[in-house]
Design an enzyme around this catalytic site. Structure first.
Site, short mmCIF file in Angstrom:
data_model
loop_
_atom_site.label_atom_id
_atom_site.label_comp_id
_atom_site.label_asym_id
_atom_site.label_seq_id
_atom_site.Cartn_x
_atom_site.Cartn_y
_atom_site.Cartn_z
N SER A 20 -54.21 -1.42 -62.34
CA SER A 20 -55.41 -2.29 -63.20
C SER A 20 -55.15 -3.73 -63.01
O SER A 20 -56.31 -4.55 -62.81
CB SER A 20 -54.89 -1.96 -64.55
OG SER A 20 -55.48 -0.75 -65.02
N THR A 65 -51.78 2.73 -71.28
CA THR A 65 -51.63 3.82 -70.68
C THR A 65 -50.54 4.79 -71.05
O THR A 65 -49.62 4.57 -71.93
CB THR A 65 -51.53 3.63 -68.98
OG1 THR A 65 -51.57 4.81 -68.26
CG2 THR A 65 -50.26 2.86 -68.73
N LYS A 69 -50.92 6.05 -75.35
CA LYS A 69 -52.23 6.18 -75.81
C LYS A 69 -52.43 6.88 -77.46
O LYS A 69 -53.17 6.35 -78.01
CB LYS A 69 -53.19 7.24 -74.95
CG LYS A 69 -53.37 6.51 -73.52
CD LYS A 69 -54.10 7.26 -72.48
CE LYS A 69 -54.41 6.79 -71.38
NZ LYS A 69 -55.25 7.38 -70.58
N ASP A 105 -62.13 6.44 -70.81
CA ASP A 105 -61.96 7.36 -69.85
C ASP A 105 -63.36 8.28 -69.51
O ASP A 105 -63.39 8.78 -68.53
CB ASP A 105 -60.73 8.36 -70.37
CG ASP A 105 -59.27 7.58 -69.90
OD1 ASP A 105 -59.45 6.51 -69.03
OD2 ASP A 105 -58.30 8.06 -70.44
N LEU A 157 -53.01 29.45 -72.48
CA LEU A 157 -54.29 29.64 -73.23
C LEU A 157 -54.18 28.98 -74.78
O LEU A 157 -55.41 28.29 -74.89
CB LEU A 157 -54.37 31.01 -73.34
CG LEU A 157 -55.76 31.55 -74.12
CD1 LEU A 157 -57.09 30.86 -73.32
CD2 LEU A 157 -55.69 33.00 -74.32
N LEU A 219 -59.49 14.68 -60.80
CA LEU A 219 -59.21 13.34 -61.22
C LEU A 219 -58.02 12.62 -60.59
O LEU A 219 -57.57 11.33 -60.57
CB LEU A 219 -58.79 13.43 -62.74
CG LEU A 219 -59.89 13.33 -63.74
CD1 LEU A 219 -61.28 14.14 -63.35
CD2 LEU A 219 -59.43 13.71 -65.14
#
Length: 280
Positions: A20, A65, A69, A105, A157, A219
């Protein structure tokens, strides 16, 4: 005047790996803005105090970050809709003395696909691999763009089911064993897991099961071409790497702090790609 310098930051723990400062430093120079942007390592127990002192320390705001968050989400006075729906904050700014938290994001994810695969949202069902924080941002973006069939696949799951319950209509939850079947008519495959990163080189799904019109995006951006993207490219599918998401998610914050909306250019991308290269 020195006291007119606008200041912003990225904070995390650790944070020295963050690109950044390079991104925002490039834009500050490009626009001739008297401003600064620095990386600040804050341990979790000190984060609340750090936020309280932001204005007193002259900051316009900053980025948040891992692992801050969710704490930022809880501590800000106001949140934008994206942060509210995702449940995490990655961008902070002040409006009339009030500390706001946003999440950019999802914006970064969608803008990256807009740049490199226009029309992506109309391609059909989306399969999302993983059910962590990044997955939440992706699902938010997919819903915003009108993707009506979003299939979350996760090793556990129950975590996928939590996201299904959070985001509601059009979102379904599945275990890993269903992946191939779910890919058969998918228009978009998104990897939000760490699989594919340097040192974690597994294949998160097999693109051989996808239809020919499908788009595959990851990503992960270190390496830029992950095993998933390499396998998809070998099948001649459209691929989009994850670096553009990082670049595009930075745009709204810069505009909040410095009053100019910057552009993600080939020049900026090349600068960060060079920084990603292994150091001798």
């Amino acid at each position: 005047m020195a006291d007119a310098t606008k200041k912003a930051f990225v904070t995390g723990h650790p944070v020295k790996h963050s690109r950044s400062p390079k991104i925002h430093g490039h834009w500050l120079a490009k626009h001739g803005i008297d401003g600064s942007y620095q990386a600040i390592d804050i341990e979790p127990q000190d984060f609340a105090e750090f936020l309280k002192a932001l204005q007193a320390n002259g900051y316009q705001g900053g980025n948040v970050t891992i692992p801050h968050k969710e704490a930022a989400f809880a501590l800000v006075a106001r949140r934008d809709q994206a942060a509210q729906e995702i449940g995490a904050v990655n961008t902070l700014w002040f409006e009339d003395g009030t500390l706001w938290g946003g999440n950019t994001d999802g914006h970064g994810f969608a803008a990256n696909l807009d740049d490199h695969a226009p029309g992506w949202a109309g391609k059909g069902p989306a399969v999302v691999l993983g059910a962590g924080g990044a997955s939440r941002a992706v699902i938010h973006a997919l819903k915003e763009r009108g993707v009506a069939d979003i299939r979350i696949v996760n090793r556990t799951l129950a975590r996928a089911q939590e996201l299904r319950d959070r985001f509601g209509a059009g979102v379904s939850a599945h275990g890993m064993e269903a992946t191939n079947e779910l890919l058969a008519d998918a228009g978009l495959l998104v990897n939000t897991t760490a699989l594919g990163m340097h040192g974690n080189e597994g294949l998160s799904a097999d693109p051989a099961w996808l239809p020919d019109h499908a788009i595959v995006t990851d990503l992960v951006y270190v390496p830029l071409e992950t095993p998933l993207l390499a396998a998809a490219r070998a099948r001649q599918l459209k691929t989009v790497d994850g670096l553009g998401m990082l670049l595009n998610q930075a745009v709204p914050g810069f505009e909040h702090w410095f009053g100019v909306r910057p552009r993600v250019t080939a020049e900026l991308r090349a600068l960060i790609v060079a920084d990603l290269a292994p150091k001798p």
